[in-house]
Design an enzyme around this catalytic site. Structure first.
Site, mmCIF file in Angstrom:
data_model
loop_
_atom_site.group_PDB
_atom_site.id
_atom_site.type_symbol
_atom_site.label_atom_id
_atom_site.label_comp_id
_atom_site.label_asym_id
_atom_site.label_seq_id
_atom_site.Cartn_x
_atom_site.Cartn_y
_atom_site.Cartn_z
ATOM 1 N N LYS A 265 -16.456 44.022 -0.706
ATOM 2 C CA LYS A 265 -15.999 45.384 -0.426
ATOM 3 C C LYS A 265 -16.542 46.296 -1.517
ATOM 4 O O LYS A 265 -16.151 46.200 -2.680
ATOM 5 C CB LYS A 265 -14.475 45.457 -0.397
ATOM 6 C CG LYS A 265 -13.999 46.866 -0.117
ATOM 7 C CD LYS A 265 -12.599 46.887 0.439
ATOM 8 C CE LYS A 265 -12.322 48.235 1.050
ATOM 9 N NZ LYS A 265 -11.056 48.310 1.743
ATOM 10 N N GLY B 161 -17.763 46.972 8.379
ATOM 11 C CA GLY B 161 -17.043 48.201 8.737
ATOM 12 C C GLY B 161 -16.620 48.959 7.503
ATOM 13 O O GLY B 161 -16.720 48.455 6.381
ATOM 14 N N SER B 162 -16.164 50.192 7.707
ATOM 15 C CA SER B 162 -15.697 51.031 6.608
ATOM 16 C C SER B 162 -14.211 51.267 6.742
ATOM 17 O O SER B 162 -13.708 51.445 7.849
ATOM 18 C CB SER B 162 -16.419 52.378 6.614
ATOM 19 O OG SER B 162 -17.706 52.220 6.095
ATOM 20 N N THR C 292 -16.652 50.094 1.905
ATOM 21 C CA THR C 292 -17.371 49.481 3.023
ATOM 22 C C THR C 292 -17.412 47.973 2.812
ATOM 23 O O THR C 292 -17.693 47.508 1.704
ATOM 24 C CB THR C 292 -18.804 50.043 3.091
ATOM 25 O OG1 THR C 292 -18.716 51.463 3.190
ATOM 26 C CG2 THR C 292 -19.548 49.504 4.299
ATOM 27 N N VAL C 293 -17.123 47.227 3.868
ATOM 28 C CA VAL C 293 -17.078 45.764 3.778
ATOM 29 C C VAL C 293 -18.354 45.159 4.354
ATOM 30 O O VAL C 293 -18.805 45.555 5.428
ATOM 31 C CB VAL C 293 -15.858 45.195 4.533
ATOM 32 C CG1 VAL C 293 -15.838 43.668 4.476
ATOM 33 C CG2 VAL C 293 -14.565 45.757 3.964
ATOM 34 N N ASP D 252 -1.675 49.900 1.388
ATOM 35 C CA ASP D 252 -2.451 50.091 2.620
ATOM 36 C C ASP D 252 -2.142 48.971 3.616
ATOM 37 O O ASP D 252 -3.037 48.447 4.261
ATOM 38 C CB ASP D 252 -3.943 50.137 2.280
ATOM 39 C CG ASP D 252 -4.782 50.791 3.388
ATOM 40 O OD1 ASP D 252 -4.196 51.495 4.232
ATOM 41 O OD2 ASP D 252 -6.003 50.589 3.409
#
Length: 380
Positions: A108, A89-90, A95-96, A201
């Site tokens: 990542k 996913g992003s 992006t991972v 985050d």
């Protein structure tokens, strides 16, 4: 901030060790040998580097001298050694991917294109701090890559993010489990803050639940990546998802609005998610309106939605973490004390039921496989 260890100290130690190594060295204990069997460097060592010989012998044996290089080079992973597989996913900053590097890892790849020399050095400086993080509630940092793109390699987790549990799978946790997830998250954040790392985050997407509900916090630090660069000038910008952003971060009036207290506000939103099963501002479906309302102080999460069986002390804690004035928010040592008192006041049967997840993974090097985002990111 912690100074990177100069690799020359390690090289001196290796050189001295090989010179003094003899069959009798293992039985005797010469004066110049440290308790681990490593020779002490003969040259004087500056004060901030005195801790360099403190790592264990096994780790040192893995280090090969490579000329006069900064020690963070030893944490650089060659891109050719990593096999990327599934795109997971992003997020806000990259992006991972799931990958293979001596076992399963998460990679990542950061959204920094053509880093400037200043940016590259700042990234390396932060890596020097991240590599010193070891805590049961923190996702293990394993290394970094610089070829083609800047990338961070961490342990891989098999479970789900807290976001996915609460908002996608709608897992039904009991109250004592929710409180323990809150405690472990606060414990990991307290550790990061003690290391002077501001997460920037913190949100339910970056909290992963592993095995017996052991919390792992991921995607922390990296201020270099979580900011905008204009030439050599670094300009902070709102990062992460807006639902978790403190009002002062949304307003961006300070040159750097990120602080321990802005992390506490984000943690307060996570508490809100735990204690309501919902995301805040669900009645507002316009992103810009949320930014305007929260930034100006016109909107705050609706605390009347907290579960009826949510203890009063937890309700107070949620409200305190979400104070609009950042100086009024508690810091994590105080938050941990509040949760400890709260857990102690729970019925004993609930407290004992949560103990396996409290003590199962007491080793700070806990590197069991663990979750990275196999989750849809929130709309905002």
């Amino acid at each position: 901030p912690t100074m990177p260890v100069d690799s020359r100290i390690i090289e001196d130690a290796i050189r001295n060790h090989s010179e003094s190594a003899s069959p009798s060295a293992s039985s005797g204990s010469p004066n110049n040998m440290s308790p681990t069997g490593w020779s002490q460097p003969k040259t004087p060592v500056p004060a901030q580097r005195e801790r360099a010989p403190g790592t264990n012998t096994q780790e040192k044996n893995k280090i090969r001298p490579r000329g006069q290089r900064d020690s963070s080079y030893y944490w650089e992973i060659e891109a050719s050694e990593v096999l990327l597989s599934t795109r997971i996913g992003s997020g806000s900053f990259g992006t991972v991917y799931k990958g293979k590097w001596h076992g399963d890892v998460a990679v990542k790849i950061l959204k920094v294109v053509d880093p400037t020399p200043e940016q590259f050095q700042a990234f390396r400086n932060e890596v020097a701090v991240l590599r010193k993080t070891r805590h049961v509630n923190i996702l293990l940092f394993m290394g970094y890559m610089t070829k083609d793109n800047l990338a961070i390699v961490t342990q891989w987790c098999e479970g789900s993010s807290l976001y996915k549990h609460l908002h996608v799978q709608e897992t039904k946790f009991q109250m004592f489990q929710l409180i323990d997830i809150a405690r472990q998250t606060a414990q990991g954040m307290d550790y990061l803050h003690a290391k002077n790392i501001i997460h920037r985050d913190m949100k339910s997407n970056n909290i992963f639940l592993h095995g017996g509900l052991t919390v792992k916090i991921g995607d922390f630090g990296l201020a270099t990546v979580k900011s905008r660069w204009s030439g050599s000038q670094q300009v902070e910008q709102p990062t992460g998802s807006i639902l978790w952003m403190a009002p002062e971060v949304i307003r961006m009036q300070d040159s750097n609005p990120f602080s321990f207290q802005s992390d506490v506000y984000s943690y307060g939103i996570v508490l809100y998610e735990l204690m309501t099963g919902e995301l805040p501002y669900s009645h507002i479906n316009n992103r810009d309106q949320i930014i305007f309302m929260v930034g100006r102080g016109y909107a705050s999460p609706d605390l009347s939605k907290l579960y009826k069986n949510c203890p009063k002390a937890m309700k107070r804690l949620v409200a305190d973490c979400l104070k609009k004035v950042r100086e009024e928010r508690p810091l994590f040592p105080q938050i941990l004390s509040s949760i400890a008192l709260l857990q102690h006041s729970l019925p004993k049967i609930n407290r004992s039921a949560s103990e396996p997840s409290l003590h199962r993974a007491s080793h700070t090097e806990d590197i069991n496989s663990c979750t990275l985002t196999s989750t849809r990111l929130p709309v905002f």
